[in-house]
Design an enzyme around this catalytic site. Structure first.
Site, short mmCIF file in Angstrom:
data_model
loop_
_atom_site.label_atom_id
_atom_site.label_comp_id
_atom_site.label_asym_id
_atom_site.label_seq_id
_atom_site.Cartn_x
_atom_site.Cartn_y
_atom_site.Cartn_z
N ALA A 135 0.84 -1.19 0.00
CA ALA A 135 0.00 0.00 0.00
C ALA A 135 0.88 1.25 0.00
O ALA A 135 2.08 1.18 0.29
CB ALA A 135 -0.90 -0.01 1.23
N GLY A 149 -0.30 -5.20 0.43
CA GLY A 149 -1.46 -5.09 -0.43
C GLY A 149 -1.23 -5.65 -1.82
O GLY A 149 -2.17 -6.09 -2.49
N GLU A 156 -1.84 -9.31 -1.47
CA GLU A 156 -3.28 -9.49 -1.28
C GLU A 156 -4.05 -9.30 -2.58
O GLU A 156 -5.00 -10.03 -2.87
CB GLU A 156 -3.77 -8.53 -0.20
CG GLU A 156 -3.25 -8.90 1.18
CD GLU A 156 -3.49 -7.82 2.22
OE1 GLU A 156 -3.98 -8.14 3.31
OE2 GLU A 156 -3.17 -6.62 1.93
N GLU A 171 3.38 -6.28 7.04
CA GLU A 171 2.72 -5.19 7.77
C GLU A 171 3.16 -5.09 9.23
O GLU A 171 3.19 -4.00 9.80
CB GLU A 171 1.20 -5.37 7.71
CG GLU A 171 0.57 -5.10 6.36
CD GLU A 171 0.55 -6.31 5.44
OE1 GLU A 171 -0.13 -6.24 4.41
OE2 GLU A 171 1.22 -7.32 5.76
#
Length: 258
Positions: A65, A109, A112, A132
């Site tokens: 992200a 992300g 994911e 993370e």
């Protein structure tokens, strides 16, 4: 359409979406999520497109992200502006096969996002991870849920608690990745696979996706019944008649997509 953070195109029956924030290693920003959701919805509605490939650069599929954009957000900011859920919903509802073509980093992300696709093809330089924990957060886009379903509890705990990266070879034998290819010519290999899938019957592909996805949402007996009913229903299609006739007659089928 012209986008700021992605590049889209169509090659015959294949829709191509390339994440395009090279200086940020394709970090997933709010703008990228919005544009990606729009492009996926457009391709889902385009009858000329039979398969969608989602990819990044050779160096990074998506390195996570956009932390610079996210770091000062409050709980209520994140709760009220949740366009990440919209993107997940579009991918979950897409009836066309969506292939993640991963070269380089697919972290946080990015990992994911790849797992939201129907399957992942990886270049030999691919690196997967949910790091993370190293920035005081946890996966929030399926990293504890889809990852556990794909590679099992032990490896998922290892990945999420240590934040370590998994290379392409380990990702393949762990079940995260379907196949691994050399970096050189990687996208050509992916296109060949996509072309093969695109050449198959549209309704049968949709039924197969529904059956496999159903297996993730239900118990074995219910899943087997769902699969058997879908198998019976193919005998109401023209493509079943054409496919089996072509097999008996030793010729290539001409799908009616009905």
């Amino acid at each position: 359409m012209q986008y700021e953070t992605i590049i889209t195109g169509r090659e015959n029956a294949i829709g191509m979406i390339t994440l395009n924030r090279p200086e940020q290693l394709n970090a997933i920003s709010i703008k990228l999520r919005e544009e990606l959701a729009e492009a996926l919805q457009t391709m889902s509605n385009d009858d000329q497109i039979k398969v969608i490939i989602l990819t990044g650069s050779e160096k990074a599929f998506a390195a996570g992200a956009d932390i610079k954009e996210m770091k000062s957000k409050s709980y209520m900011d994140m709760y009220l502006f949740d366009n990440a859920s919209k993107l997940q919903s579009i991918l979950q509802k897409c009836r066309k096969p969506v292939i993640a073509a991963v070269s380089g980093y697919a972290l946080g992300g990015g990992c994911e996002l790849a797992m939201m696709c129907d399957f992942i093809l990886a270049a030999e330089n691919a690196k997967f991870g949910q790091p993370e924990i190293s920035i005081g957060a946890l996966p929030g886009w399926g990293g504890t849920q889809r990852l556990t379903g794909l590679i099992g509890k032990s490896k998922a705990m290892d990945m999420c608690l240590t934040g370590r990266m998994m290379d392409a070879k380990e990702a393949e034998y762990s079940g995260l990745v379907s196949r691994v290819f050399p970096v050189e010519g990687f996208l050509d290999e992916v296109r060949q696979i996509a072309t093969r899938i695109a050449s198959r019957s549209v309704p049968i592909k949709q039924m197969i996706k529904e059956c496999i996805n159903q297996s993730l949402e239900t118990n074995l007996q219910s899943g087997l019944l769902f699969e058997h009913r879908q198998f019976q229903s193919v005998f109401a299609t023209e493509d079943q008649k054409e496919g089996m006739s072509a097999f008996v007659e030793k010729r290539k089928p001409e799908w009616k997509n009905s």
